[in-house]
Design a protein around this motif. Structure first.
Motif, mmCIF file in Angstrom:
data_model
loop_
_atom_site.group_PDB
_atom_site.id
_atom_site.type_symbol
_atom_site.label_atom_id
_atom_site.label_comp_id
_atom_site.label_asym_id
_atom_site.label_seq_id
_atom_site.Cartn_x
_atom_site.Cartn_y
_atom_site.Cartn_z
ATOM 1 N N GLY A 201 10.745 -2.765 -12.019
ATOM 2 C CA GLY A 201 9.369 -2.493 -11.601
ATOM 3 C C GLY A 201 8.939 -3.306 -10.402
ATOM 4 O O GLY A 201 8.129 -2.837 -9.581
ATOM 5 N N LEU A 202 9.469 -4.538 -10.274
ATOM 6 C CA LEU A 202 9.099 -5.397 -9.142
ATOM 7 C C LEU A 202 10.012 -5.202 -7.933
ATOM 8 O O LEU A 202 9.811 -5.862 -6.907
ATOM 9 C CB LEU A 202 9.132 -6.870 -9.575
ATOM 10 C CG LEU A 202 8.116 -7.275 -10.651
ATOM 11 C CD1 LEU A 202 8.321 -8.718 -11.055
ATOM 12 C CD2 LEU A 202 6.700 -7.059 -10.153
ATOM 13 N N ARG A 203 10.992 -4.323 -8.055
ATOM 14 C CA ARG A 203 11.899 -4.102 -6.930
ATOM 15 C C ARG A 203 11.172 -3.588 -5.680
ATOM 16 O O ARG A 203 11.477 -4.029 -4.568
ATOM 17 C CB ARG A 203 13.006 -3.139 -7.347
ATOM 18 C CG ARG A 203 14.019 -2.856 -6.241
ATOM 19 C CD ARG A 203 15.237 -2.125 -6.777
ATOM 20 N NE ARG A 203 16.017 -3.001 -7.658
ATOM 21 C CZ ARG A 203 17.116 -2.602 -8.276
ATOM 22 N NH1 ARG A 203 17.546 -1.352 -8.146
ATOM 23 N NH2 ARG A 203 17.790 -3.449 -9.035
ATOM 24 N N LEU B 83 9.358 -4.694 -0.158
ATOM 25 C CA LEU B 83 8.251 -4.894 0.779
ATOM 26 C C LEU B 83 8.283 -6.300 1.360
ATOM 27 O O LEU B 83 8.020 -6.499 2.555
ATOM 28 C CB LEU B 83 6.933 -4.635 0.052
ATOM 29 C CG LEU B 83 5.670 -4.585 0.898
ATOM 30 C CD1 LEU B 83 5.718 -3.408 1.870
ATOM 31 C CD2 LEU B 83 4.435 -4.454 0.000
ATOM 32 N N ARG B 84 8.626 -7.287 0.531
ATOM 33 C CA ARG B 84 8.711 -8.670 1.023
ATOM 34 C C ARG B 84 9.808 -8.811 2.069
ATOM 35 O O ARG B 84 9.612 -9.445 3.109
ATOM 36 C CB ARG B 84 8.983 -9.610 -0.160
ATOM 37 C CG ARG B 84 9.012 -11.088 0.211
ATOM 38 C CD ARG B 84 9.438 -11.923 -0.975
ATOM 39 N NE ARG B 84 10.833 -11.724 -1.292
ATOM 40 C CZ ARG B 84 11.832 -12.403 -0.721
ATOM 41 N NH1 ARG B 84 11.578 -13.306 0.202
ATOM 42 N NH2 ARG B 84 13.079 -12.171 -1.066
ATOM 43 N N ARG B 85 10.971 -8.205 1.819
ATOM 44 C CA ARG B 85 12.064 -8.274 2.789
ATOM 45 C C ARG B 85 11.672 -7.568 4.087
ATOM 46 O O ARG B 85 12.019 -8.028 5.191
ATOM 47 C CB ARG B 85 13.320 -7.636 2.206
ATOM 48 C CG ARG B 85 13.985 -8.469 1.123
ATOM 49 C CD ARG B 85 15.433 -8.025 0.914
ATOM 50 N NE ARG B 85 15.501 -6.601 0.614
ATOM 51 C CZ ARG B 85 15.489 -6.086 -0.606
ATOM 52 N NH1 ARG B 85 15.385 -6.892 -1.655
ATOM 53 N NH2 ARG B 85 15.578 -4.783 -0.803
ATOM 54 N N GLU B 86 10.943 -6.461 3.954
ATOM 55 C CA GLU B 86 10.526 -5.739 5.155
ATOM 56 C C GLU B 86 9.622 -6.595 6.023
ATOM 57 O O GLU B 86 9.749 -6.625 7.246
ATOM 58 C CB GLU B 86 9.788 -4.458 4.747
ATOM 59 C CG GLU B 86 9.253 -3.654 5.936
ATOM 60 C CD GLU B 86 8.375 -2.498 5.499
ATOM 61 O OE1 GLU B 86 7.601 -2.018 6.335
ATOM 62 O OE2 GLU B 86 8.459 -2.099 4.323
ATOM 63 N N VAL B 87 8.699 -7.335 5.384
ATOM 64 C CA VAL B 87 7.794 -8.207 6.145
ATOM 65 C C VAL B 87 8.565 -9.371 6.762
ATOM 66 O O VAL B 87 8.338 -9.745 7.921
ATOM 67 C CB VAL B 87 6.662 -8.718 5.220
ATOM 68 C CG1 VAL B 87 5.806 -9.740 5.952
ATOM 69 C CG2 VAL B 87 5.808 -7.560 4.743
ATOM 70 N N ALA C 218 5.297 1.545 -3.262
ATOM 71 C CA ALA C 218 4.863 0.360 -4.010
ATOM 72 C C ALA C 218 4.029 0.803 -5.213
ATOM 73 O O ALA C 218 3.474 1.904 -5.226
ATOM 74 C CB ALA C 218 4.044 -0.569 -3.110
ATOM 75 N N PRO C 219 3.930 -0.027 -6.258
ATOM 76 C CA PRO C 219 3.096 0.322 -7.417
ATOM 77 C C PRO C 219 1.639 0.518 -7.019
ATOM 78 O O PRO C 219 1.152 -0.065 -6.034
ATOM 79 C CB PRO C 219 3.259 -0.903 -8.338
ATOM 80 C CG PRO C 219 4.529 -1.540 -7.915
ATOM 81 C CD PRO C 219 4.659 -1.289 -6.444
ATOM 82 N N ALA C 220 0.954 1.362 -7.772
ATOM 83 C CA ALA C 220 -0.443 1.669 -7.454
ATOM 84 C C ALA C 220 -1.316 0.420 -7.517
ATOM 85 O O ALA C 220 -2.308 0.313 -6.783
ATOM 86 C CB ALA C 220 -0.971 2.729 -8.427
#
Length: 470
Positions: free
Chosen positions: A192-194, A199-203, A219-221
């Motif tokens: 679920g946190l993948r 997103l963190r790696r993208e930033v 990303a989760p809602a």
């Protein structure tokens, strides 16, 4: 006295936080389930053994003929003594009268008749004998010789063994299920946190100057509002960086010419030995310096009032009459040098608006500078403030050459100048006015002056309600 340093609290991992909460919840659930299972096991384990104990008590009563009137209390029934491995519990019995005196039996389980408290039927109770837990059943029999009470007790080793076996079959599978549930939850959290990890790696992998929007489609809602807020921040940063780039480009472009002129005139003055040429070069240097100083001030004013360059949380209530009057008095000496009549018309009542005083001074100074610069000798300029229908109008009107309709839309562009007017300038004055107007949420109107002569520029603000008189 040095102040103590405040230690920053460590950043908590969302995965660790959720795992901790879920682990505690699963552990408490396992504990509650075990306790409930324990009491349920005791209840269900006691039922069949209680029935056997009750049946044995009735057999003893039948052998002793209790309640028949011909009681045979000298008979000693054969009962388990605990020596048989297949029957480890020891059984004892006692017969008492109504006062609890022992009449017969192999044990010392004395209980008075009042112990029953009027309850009919068999009465079960728990006790302890010789360090071992026992279970006892009491029966009452009425006879012609009086009332007899039979107490039959047995140790609970078989019961305890059964309870331990049942609990082992309940607790161990529950513990295994809890561990499996924990593993499933951990895997689910990881999956679920993948998207957040991606997103963190993208930033982290972005270039330093990449301010494009984050892709929150996968990303989760629950993280959507955070991504929207970050994207909003990135857009504002883009505006600020674009404003800084425009300012640097404008400054480089506009300052190049006056500094080049300064360099040329300085070199001419150094090479020439004639006093007249040196004087002329110094006058040109002074002119270029004034032009450069004015240009720098205008560029700074433009940077302060560009989108993203100024904040609105510093706005304060201001009296537009007082502000306009102060600026008008400042420009009177320069207007007199050109033989121009510069006047001020007040609204007659306080006109309060919300704004930044420094920015509004820049606005008024640029409007006044344009009016004085382009109004010919013998002309007139009027700075006026009026209030109508909750709108405050600040106008600067002159009877100069005016601005033709085809130029009115472009005069607010940066560095746009109308050719052939015979005046020097940078083309930034009205751009500054336009940016300050937008920053204050006001409306800018440009039209011809009275009788179609000259120029009339008005800035219309939303007036604040008038304060009641004390």
């Amino acid at each position: 006295m040095s102040m103590p340093r405040t230690q920053e609290s460590p950043v908590r991992s969302l995965r660790s936080y959720l795992m901790q909460r879920l682990l505690i919840s699963l552990y408490l659930l396992w504990i509650v389930s075990t306790v409930v299972g324990y009491f349920a096991t005791i209840n269900y384990a006691n039922q069949p053994y209680d029935l056997v104990l009750l049946q044995r008590a009735h057999e003893i009563a039948a052998q002793l003929k209790l309640g028949s009137g011909n009681e045979q209390l000298d008979i000693i029934p054969v009962l388990p003594d605990g020596s048989d491995p297949g029957m480890p519990d020891r059984v004892l019995y006692t017969v008492t009268d109504s006062k609890g005196r022992k009449l017969a039996g192999t044990g010392n389980t004395l209980r008075p008749l009042s112990y029953r408290r009027g309850r009919p039927g068999p009465l079960f109770s728990n006790s302890e004998r010789e360090g071992k837990k026992t279970r006892m059943v009491s029966l009452t029999f009425a006879s012609r010789d009086g009332v007899f009470q039979l107490h039959v007790s047995e140790t609970t080793e078989q019961r305890q063994a059964l309870i331990r076996g049942i609990l082992a079959n309940i607790v161990i599978p529950q513990l295994l299920l809890t561990l499996i549930a924990l593993a499933v939850v951990w895997y689910g959290l990881k999956q679920g946190l993948r998207p957040l990890e991606r997103l963190r790696r993208e930033v982290l992998e972005r270039r330093r100057d990449d301010l494009s929007r984050l892709d929150g489609s996968k990303a989760p809602a629950e993280v959507g509002p955070l991504i929207d807020a970050v994207n909003n921040l990135l857009e504002r940063l883009q505006q600020v960086m674009a404003a800084q780039k425009r300012f640097l480009a404008d400054a480089a472009h506009q300052l190049r010419t006056p500094f080049a002129g300064l360099k040329t005139q300085t070199e001419l003055a150094l090479r020439s030995d004639e006093i007249a040429l040196k004087q002329h070069a110094l006058e040109r240097i002074l002119t270029s310096t004034r032009h450069g100083t004015r240009l720098v001030n205008q560029l700074l004013a433009l940077a302060r009032n560009e989108p993203g360059g100024g904040r609105t949380d510093s706005f304060l209530p201001l009296d537009l009459n007082q502000l306009a009057q102060e600026v008008a008095l400042t420009w009177v000496p320069l207007a007199l040098e050109k033989n121009i009549d510069l006047g001020f018309e007040s609204a007659g009542t306080p006109v309060t608006i919300s704004g930044d005083a420094n920015s509004l001074l820049d606005l008024l100074n640029n409007l006044s500078d344009n009016a004085v610069r382009y109004t010919p000798a013998g002309g007139h300029i009027t700075i006026s403030v009026s209030l109508a229908h909750g709108k405050a109008s600040l106008c600067v009107e002159d009877n100069g050459p005016g601005i033709t309709p085809e130029h009115r839309e472009r005069v607010f562009e940066r560095f746009y100048r109308i050719l052939g007017n015979g005046e020097s300038g940078s083309g930034l004055g009205l751009s500054i006015v336009d940016e300050i107007t937008k920053r204050h949420g006001a409306k800018l109107e440009l039209a011809s002056g009275r009788h179609g002569v000259g120029t009339r520029i008005c800035v219309i603000f939303s007036a604040l309600p008038a304060r009641p008189a004390n």
